[in-house]
Design a protein around this motif. Structure first.
Motif, PDB file in Angstrom:
ATOM      1  N   ALA A 103       0.837  -1.198   0.000  1.00  0.00           N
ATOM      2  CA  ALA A 103       0.000   0.000   0.000  1.00  0.00           C
ATOM      3  C   ALA A 103       0.874   1.250   0.000  1.00  0.00           C
ATOM      4  CB  ALA A 103      -0.914  -0.002   1.217  1.00  0.00           C
ATOM      5  N   HIS A 104       1.885   1.247   0.831  1.00  0.00           N
ATOM      6  CA  HIS A 104       2.830   2.367   0.918  1.00  0.00           C
ATOM      7  C   HIS A 104       3.476   2.633  -0.444  1.00  0.00           C
ATOM      8  CE1 HIS A 104       6.644   4.391   2.026  1.00  0.00           C
ATOM      9  NE2 HIS A 104       5.976   4.852   3.080  1.00  0.00           N
ATOM     10  N   TYR A 105       3.915   1.574  -1.095  1.00  0.00           N
ATOM     11  CA  TYR A 105       4.586   1.678  -2.396  1.00  0.00           C
ATOM     12  C   TYR A 105       3.635   2.246  -3.443  1.00  0.00           C
ATOM     13  CZ  TYR A 105       7.506   0.251  -6.364  1.00  0.00           C
ATOM     14  OH  TYR A 105       8.280   0.245  -7.498  1.00  0.00           O
ATOM     15  N   LEU A 106       2.421   1.716  -3.514  1.00  0.00           N
ATOM     16  CA  LEU A 106       1.489   2.153  -4.551  1.00  0.00           C
ATOM     17  C   LEU A 106       0.973   3.566  -4.300  1.00  0.00           C
ATOM     18  CD1 LEU A 106      -0.460  -1.159  -5.204  1.00  0.00           C
ATOM     19  CD2 LEU A 106       1.245  -0.062  -6.674  1.00  0.00           C
ATOM     20  N   LEU A 107       0.868   3.959  -3.054  1.00  0.00           N
ATOM     21  CA  LEU A 107       0.512   5.352  -2.752  1.00  0.00           C
ATOM     22  C   LEU A 107       1.586   6.290  -3.299  1.00  0.00           C
ATOM     23  CD1 LEU A 107      -0.804   4.910   0.887  1.00  0.00           C
ATOM     24  CD2 LEU A 107      -2.101   5.967  -0.986  1.00  0.00           C
ATOM     25  N   GLN A 108       2.819   5.891  -3.184  1.00  0.00           N
ATOM     26  CA  GLN A 108       3.914   6.710  -3.715  1.00  0.00           C
ATOM     27  C   GLN A 108       3.884   6.771  -5.239  1.00  0.00           C
ATOM     28  OE1 GLN A 108       7.199   4.628  -1.774  1.00  0.00           O
ATOM     29  NE2 GLN A 108       7.531   6.397  -0.450  1.00  0.00           N
ATOM     30  N   GLN A 109       3.238   5.777  -5.858  1.00  0.00           N
ATOM     31  CA  GLN A 109       3.119   5.759  -7.322  1.00  0.00           C
ATOM     32  C   GLN A 109       1.861   6.472  -7.805  1.00  0.00           C
ATOM     33  OE1 GLN A 109       5.844   4.522  -8.873  1.00  0.00           O
ATOM     34  NE2 GLN A 109       6.532   4.190  -6.759  1.00  0.00           N
ATOM     35  N   GLY A 110       1.100   7.066  -6.875  1.00  0.00           N
ATOM     36  CA  GLY A 110      -0.064   7.845  -7.270  1.00  0.00           C
ATOM     37  C   GLY A 110      -1.394   7.119  -7.225  1.00  0.00           C
ATOM     38  N   PHE A 111      -1.424   5.941  -6.626  1.00  0.00           N
ATOM     39  CA  PHE A 111      -2.668   5.189  -6.495  1.00  0.00           C
ATOM     40  C   PHE A 111      -3.504   5.702  -5.325  1.00  0.00           C
ATOM     41  CE2 PHE A 111      -0.511   2.293  -9.239  1.00  0.00           C
ATOM     42  CZ  PHE A 111      -1.455   1.414  -9.768  1.00  0.00           C
ATOM     43  N   TYR A 112      -4.809   5.457  -5.412  1.00  0.00           N
ATOM     44  CA  TYR A 112      -5.691   5.580  -4.248  1.00  0.00           C
ATOM     45  C   TYR A 112      -5.854   4.163  -3.722  1.00  0.00           C
ATOM     46  CZ  TYR A 112      -9.419   7.142  -1.174  1.00  0.00           C
ATOM     47  OH  TYR A 112     -10.161   7.450  -0.063  1.00  0.00           O
ATOM     48  N   VAL A 113      -5.594   3.959  -2.425  1.00  0.00           N
ATOM     49  CA  VAL A 113      -5.519   2.610  -1.878  1.00  0.00           C
ATOM     50  C   VAL A 113      -6.606   2.371  -0.833  1.00  0.00           C
ATOM     51  CG1 VAL A 113      -4.081   0.925  -0.692  1.00  0.00           C
ATOM     52  CG2 VAL A 113      -3.022   2.576  -2.256  1.00  0.00           C
ATOM     53  N   PHE A 114      -7.374   1.310  -1.065  1.00  0.00           N
ATOM     54  CA  PHE A 114      -8.315   0.827  -0.062  1.00  0.00           C
ATOM     55  C   PHE A 114      -7.586  -0.232   0.763  1.00  0.00           C
ATOM     56  CE2 PHE A 114     -11.207   2.226  -3.496  1.00  0.00           C
ATOM     57  CZ  PHE A 114     -11.983   3.130  -2.770  1.00  0.00           C
ATOM     58  N   ILE A 115      -7.433   0.048   2.048  1.00  0.00           N
ATOM     59  CA  ILE A 115      -6.715  -0.829   2.966  1.00  0.00           C
ATOM     60  C   ILE A 115      -7.699  -1.840   3.547  1.00  0.00           C
ATOM     61  CG2 ILE A 115      -5.351  -0.955   5.095  1.00  0.00           C
ATOM     62  CD1 ILE A 115      -3.833   0.590   3.063  1.00  0.00           C
ATOM     63  N   GLY A 116      -7.726  -3.043   2.997  1.00  0.00           N
ATOM     64  CA  GLY A 116      -8.601  -4.074   3.531  1.00  0.00           C
ATOM     65  C   GLY A 116      -8.026  -4.629   4.820  1.00  0.00           C
ATOM     66  N   SER A 117      -8.842  -4.630   5.880  1.00  0.00           N
ATOM     67  CA  SER A 117      -8.374  -5.103   7.180  1.00  0.00           C
ATOM     68  C   SER A 117      -9.500  -5.824   7.899  1.00  0.00           C
ATOM     69  CB  SER A 117      -7.882  -3.921   8.029  1.00  0.00           C
ATOM     70  OG  SER A 117      -7.480  -4.349   9.319  1.00  0.00           O
ATOM     71  N   ARG A 118      -9.212  -7.007   8.423  1.00  0.00           N
ATOM     72  CA  ARG A 118     -10.231  -7.766   9.161  1.00  0.00           C
ATOM     73  C   ARG A 118     -10.718  -6.974  10.366  1.00  0.00           C
ATOM     74  NH1 ARG A 118      -8.357 -13.526  11.167  1.00  0.00           N
ATOM     75  NH2 ARG A 118      -6.868 -12.161  12.224  1.00  0.00           N
ATOM     76  N   ASN A 119      -9.783  -6.314  11.046  1.00  0.00           N
ATOM     77  CA  ASN A 119     -10.106  -5.460  12.189  1.00  0.00           C
ATOM     78  C   ASN A 119     -10.032  -4.008  11.738  1.00  0.00           C
ATOM     79  OD1 ASN A 119      -9.254  -3.674  14.532  1.00  0.00           O
ATOM     80  ND2 ASN A 119      -9.809  -5.540  15.639  1.00  0.00           N
TER      81      ASN A 119
END
Length: 245
Positions: free
Chosen positions: A18-34
């Motif tokens: 997620a960190h890497y793709l955010l740096q590449q200009g992506f919008y990231v949905f962080i899927g988390s069980r909690n």
């Protein structure tokens, strides 16, 4: 701005991807069980100036949770460009083929295979709306039947009944999925991040989360001339990455 959903992204390789793709200009949905853990991960990213991240409650073993996540994301966007099926469990040790219980197998497969199927099927409609949809299934070189049947392979004696078999099944699902989507712009691949030091393996790994994340992100960002229906483990094959099934 391209949008990506990463399952199990609140820590480890998922978080670093997620960190890497955010740096590449992506919008990231962080899927988390909690969801609290997911929100904490988002705050950590925002503290680094990476603001295009959002936590989504997503338990891949729970069909209602997967559908709720699909509904939530569907209210925010009509398009998903990348799905990274990263959430997984190792099943613990030991993993004896003769002593592991059916319940142990079911638990590992429920996350590592069935969870991927649930999420992929739930989000395929949003992915179809992308001009360059990509699906990356996080696998392991340890699931290669070819390597594990070769006595000369350096990890030949590292046998485990649960985790590798679940990832081998995931690899077959990847092949089938890529085949069904062959007449489209989809690129679907299985990618091993390498033996990376994380909580997943009690930090016994020899690689870094940054190395693992870059390997996954590479196949999330491939162009239309890139591969599909392949298995890549760059730690095993540094030249091309392509790995025997």
């Amino acid at each position: 701005m391209k949008k990506v959903l990463i399952t199990g992204a609140n820590k480890g390789i998922g978080f670093e991807t997620a960190h890497y793709l955010l740096q590449q200009g992506f919008y990231v949905f962080i899927g988390s069980r909690n969801i609290e853990n997911g929100e904490a991960a988002v705050e950590k990213l925002k503290a680094e100036g990476l603001h295009n991240a959002e936590a989504i409650q997503l338990d891949v073993t729970n069909a209602a949770s997967v559908l709720a996540a699909r509904a939530t994301i569907g209210k925010k966007t009509e398009r998903l460009d990348v799905l990274i099926n990263n959430a997984g469990i190792n099943g613990g040790l030991p993993q004896s083929a003769l002593e592991a219980t059916i319940e142990q197998f079911e638990k590992v497969f429920d996350t590592n295979l069935y969870g991927v199927v649930r999420v992929t099927q739930a989000f395929i409609d949003l992915l179809r709306n992308s001009e360059q949809p990509r699906i990356v299934n996080v696998s392991s070189s340890g699931s290669s039947l070819t390597l594990h049947s070769d006595p000369s392979w350096k990890y030949y004696t590292h046998k485990a009944a649960l985790y590798p078999s679940s990832k081998a099944a995931l690899n077959m699902f990847t092949i089938d999925l890529a085949y069904e989507l062959r007449d489209s712009q989809f690129k679907v691949n299985a990618v091993c991040p390498g033996f990376v030091a994380t909580d997943f393996n009690n930090h016994r790994g020899t690689g870094t989360v940054q190395e693992g994340a870059s390997r996954i992100a590479k196949y999330a960002m491939i162009g239309n001339d890139g591969p599909t229906g392949k298995f890549f483990a760059e730690e095993y094959n540094p030249e091309t990455g392509e790995t025997p099934w």
